[in-house]
Design a protein around this motif. Structure first.
Motif, PDB file in Angstrom:
ATOM      1  N   GLU A  61       3.912 -74.272  -8.872  1.00 27.11           N
ATOM      2  CA  GLU A  61       4.516 -73.799  -7.620  1.00 27.11           C
ATOM      3  C   GLU A  61       5.819 -73.042  -7.924  1.00 27.11           C
ATOM      4  O   GLU A  61       6.472 -73.281  -8.952  1.00 27.11           O
ATOM      5  CB  GLU A  61       4.803 -75.014  -6.730  1.00 27.11           C
ATOM      6  CG  GLU A  61       5.521 -74.754  -5.411  1.00 27.11           C
ATOM      7  CD  GLU A  61       4.742 -73.884  -4.416  1.00 27.11           C
ATOM      8  OE1 GLU A  61       4.714 -72.644  -4.643  1.00 27.11           O
ATOM      9  OE2 GLU A  61       4.198 -74.415  -3.429  1.00 27.11           O
ATOM     10  N   VAL A  62       6.153 -72.139  -7.055  1.00 30.93           N
ATOM     11  CA  VAL A  62       7.492 -71.516  -7.061  1.00 30.93           C
ATOM     12  C   VAL A  62       8.307 -72.296  -6.042  1.00 30.93           C
ATOM     13  O   VAL A  62       8.001 -72.273  -4.845  1.00 30.93           O
ATOM     14  CB  VAL A  62       7.392 -70.020  -6.683  1.00 30.93           C
ATOM     15  CG1 VAL A  62       8.774 -69.440  -6.469  1.00 30.93           C
ATOM     16  CG2 VAL A  62       6.651 -69.256  -7.772  1.00 30.93           C
ATOM     17  N   ASP A  63       9.322 -73.011  -6.535  1.00 27.77           N
ATOM     18  CA  ASP A  63      10.008 -73.955  -5.647  1.00 27.77           C
ATOM     19  C   ASP A  63      11.039 -73.309  -4.736  1.00 27.77           C
ATOM     20  O   ASP A  63      11.180 -73.706  -3.585  1.00 27.77           O
ATOM     21  CB  ASP A  63      10.700 -75.044  -6.489  1.00 27.77           C
ATOM     22  CG  ASP A  63       9.681 -75.914  -7.200  1.00 27.77           C
ATOM     23  OD1 ASP A  63       8.614 -76.181  -6.607  1.00 27.77           O
ATOM     24  OD2 ASP A  63       9.933 -76.306  -8.361  1.00 27.77           O
ATOM     25  N   HIS A  64      11.760 -72.323  -5.281  1.00 24.30           N
ATOM     26  CA  HIS A  64      12.919 -71.879  -4.491  1.00 24.30           C
ATOM     27  C   HIS A  64      13.265 -70.414  -4.760  1.00 24.30           C
ATOM     28  O   HIS A  64      13.642 -70.061  -5.870  1.00 24.30           O
ATOM     29  CB  HIS A  64      14.127 -72.761  -4.844  1.00 24.30           C
ATOM     30  CG  HIS A  64      15.205 -72.721  -3.819  1.00 24.30           C
ATOM     31  ND1 HIS A  64      16.304 -73.545  -3.861  1.00 24.30           N
ATOM     32  CD2 HIS A  64      15.383 -71.935  -2.727  1.00 24.30           C
ATOM     33  CE1 HIS A  64      17.092 -73.283  -2.830  1.00 24.30           C
ATOM     34  NE2 HIS A  64      16.562 -72.305  -2.128  1.00 24.30           N
ATOM     35  N   LEU A  65      13.139 -69.612  -3.741  1.00 22.43           N
ATOM     36  CA  LEU A  65      13.489 -68.193  -3.854  1.00 22.43           C
ATOM     37  C   LEU A  65      14.601 -67.858  -2.853  1.00 22.43           C
ATOM     38  O   LEU A  65      14.489 -68.169  -1.661  1.00 22.43           O
ATOM     39  CB  LEU A  65      12.275 -67.299  -3.570  1.00 22.43           C
ATOM     40  CG  LEU A  65      11.094 -67.397  -4.553  1.00 22.43           C
ATOM     41  CD1 LEU A  65       9.901 -66.589  -4.036  1.00 22.43           C
ATOM     42  CD2 LEU A  65      11.515 -66.898  -5.934  1.00 22.43           C
ATOM     43  N   ILE A  66      15.665 -67.263  -3.360  1.00 21.91           N
ATOM     44  CA  ILE A  66      16.700 -66.656  -2.500  1.00 21.91           C
ATOM     45  C   ILE A  66      17.094 -65.349  -3.172  1.00 21.91           C
ATOM     46  O   ILE A  66      17.563 -65.349  -4.314  1.00 21.91           O
ATOM     47  CB  ILE A  66      17.995 -67.490  -2.394  1.00 21.91           C
ATOM     48  CG1 ILE A  66      17.719 -68.932  -2.018  1.00 21.91           C
ATOM     49  CG2 ILE A  66      18.955 -66.857  -1.373  1.00 21.91           C
ATOM     50  CD1 ILE A  66      18.990 -69.779  -1.912  1.00 21.91           C
ATOM     51  N   GLY A  67      16.930 -64.260  -2.475  1.00 26.55           N
ATOM     52  CA  GLY A  67      17.255 -62.969  -3.069  1.00 26.55           C
ATOM     53  C   GLY A  67      18.695 -62.556  -2.824  1.00 26.55           C
ATOM     54  O   GLY A  67      19.247 -62.793  -1.753  1.00 26.55           O
ATOM     55  N   ASP A  68      19.265 -61.923  -3.842  1.00 25.33           N
ATOM     56  CA  ASP A  68      20.587 -61.310  -3.690  1.00 25.33           C
ATOM     57  C   ASP A  68      20.360 -59.800  -3.639  1.00 25.33           C
ATOM     58  O   ASP A  68      20.133 -59.158  -4.662  1.00 25.33           O
ATOM     59  CB  ASP A  68      21.466 -61.701  -4.882  1.00 25.33           C
ATOM     60  CG  ASP A  68      22.815 -60.980  -4.856  1.00 25.33           C
ATOM     61  OD1 ASP A  68      23.016 -60.102  -3.980  1.00 25.33           O
ATOM     62  OD2 ASP A  68      23.656 -61.272  -5.724  1.00 25.33           O
TER      63      ASP A  68
END
Ligand code: NAP
Ligand code: GDD
Length: 346
Positions: free
Chosen positions: A287-294
């Motif tokens: 799984e991809v747990d955590h995405l936050i883009g800058d």
């Protein structure tokens, strides 16, 4: 000034439909590649379609498949685009675990086929590659253009390959090729098996008494969800820059799947805990747990900034489904094929 010509792969998808709208509004002639299916798959763009015999027509559709390099090159030669927006892909992460080879062929090698077509024909066109935050995978947030990739799915790995081949053709052959690294973006046109649309449809149908429960997988994953209609503007801006470069496009905020579910159900006055059931078939092996883009580079260099955040997105997606129900259609019929005949029949 002569109108520009754009070629869009994946024009029948969520992003392709919004991008086609945007480019037509800007006065472009838009050519789209549609893969042949036994049923109509042009429902998201039928409102844009005009009979090609109409002298005002500026949208043209062509059959083609990403696995067919000869056809891709032939279409590039025929259309002579100023800008190519390469959006087509097997884009479902869970499906990519079931069909890893096909995903690599379309989502990965499909990009090479188009770039090679541009190189061989010598077309002076600009090229946009639909790269993805899925490439960051296990890399901790926030993620920006300098974050190392650690893909967690065959889809993510294929996108990393496509990202690098895009950069390679830029460096090796001077092609004006850019990567838009877009974080999750959603809309009422989102495919119904992606989690936001699945939940929005379920909340509306449960409110209407048409079903009782919805089965979901991992509710803990966090995503940076934005609004697709805004994100296609960023794609266009990237191709208008003098120098080709790569950009992250995101809102800068993340929410868990659970929070998004809660927002959708709360909007129709329901408690999601009464209606959501767990089904392990929706889990991924990794799984991809955590995405936050800058997205500060896009803001400073493109002047682009997201305005719609996840809570508003949840409301607008549920409202769209309620509207479909009120108009007497089942949600699945929202995308029902009607007016657009297959390209060869026109
Ligand atoms: P989508 O709704 O799944 O649309 C994918 C498009 O690709 C559809 O038009 C599909 O045709 C077409 N396609 C699939 N396989 C093909 C093949 N073998 N040959 C020709 N066309 C093919 O995806 P989307 O959400 O609009 O996303 C657009 C692009 O951005 C994709 O490359 C996706 O991976 C990438 N991306 C999406 C997000 C997101 O959050 N939406 C984020 C980052 C990157 P059919 O209509 O016939 O299926
Ligand atoms: N699809 C789906 N269905 N996902 C579920 C479900 C379910 O029933 N239950 C929980 N989830 C979780 C997934 O495990 C994932 O963590 C999250 O919801 C989002 O899943 P999707 O909506 O399928 O999107 P994605 O993040 O895997 O992939 C999308 O975003 C990428 C950008 O990061 C796709 O649009 C990709 O094409 C895109 O590149």
């Amino acid at each position: 000034m002569t109108a520009k010509t754009a070629l869009i792969t994946g024009i029948t998808g969520q992003d392709g439909s919004y991008l086609a709208e945007l480019l037509l509004e800007k006065g472009y002639r838009v050519h789209g590649i549609v893969r042949r299916a036994s049923t109509f798959n042009t429902e998201r763009i039928e409102h844009l379609y005009r009979d090609p015999h109409d002298p005002e027509a500026r949208l043209f559709l062509h059959y083609g498949d990403l696995t067919d390099g000869t056809r891709m090159t032939g279409l590039l030669e025929q259309v002579q685009p100023d800008e190519v927006y390469h959006l087509a892909a097997q884009s479902h992460v869970r499906v990519s675990f079931d069909e890893p080879e096909f995903t690599g062929d379309t989502t990965g090698l499909g990009t090479t086929r188009l770039l090679e077509g541009i190189r061989r024909t010598g077309l002076p066109c600009r090229f946009y590659q639909a790269s993805s935050s899925e490439m960051f995978g296990a890399a901790p947030p926030p993620q920006d253009e300098a974050t190392p990739f650690h893909p967690r799915s065959p889809y993510g790995a294929a996108k990393v390959y496509a990202y690098w081949v895009t950069r390679n053709y830029r460096e090796a052959y001077g092609i004006h090729a850019v990567n838009g690294i877009l974080f999750n973006h959603e809309s009422p046109r989102r495919g119904p098996t992606f989690v936001t649309r699945k939940v929005a449809v379920a909340a509306a149908r449960i409110k209407a008494g048409l079903q009782d429960v919805v089965h979901l997988g991992n509710l803990d994953a966090r995503r940076d969800w934005g609004y697709a209609a805004e994100y296609v503007e960023a794609m266009w801006l990237m191709l208008q820059q003098d120098r080709p470069d790569d950009y992250v496009i995101a809102t800068g905020a993340s929410h868990s799947v659970r929070e998004f579910v809660d927002q959708c159900f709360a909007h129709v006055g329901l408690d999601w805990r009464d209606h959501v059931r767990f089904d392990e078939r929706y889990l991924r092996p990794t799984e991809v747990d955590h995405l936050i883009g800058d997205a500060s580079k896009a803001e400073s260099q493109l002047g682009w900034r997201a305005t719609v955040r996840a809570p508003e997105l949840a409301r607008l997606m549920v409202d769209a489904e309620l509207n479909v129900l009120r108009n007497g259609l089942a949600p699945g019929d929202q995308a029902a094929p009607t007016a657009v005949p297959a390209p060869a029949a026109r």
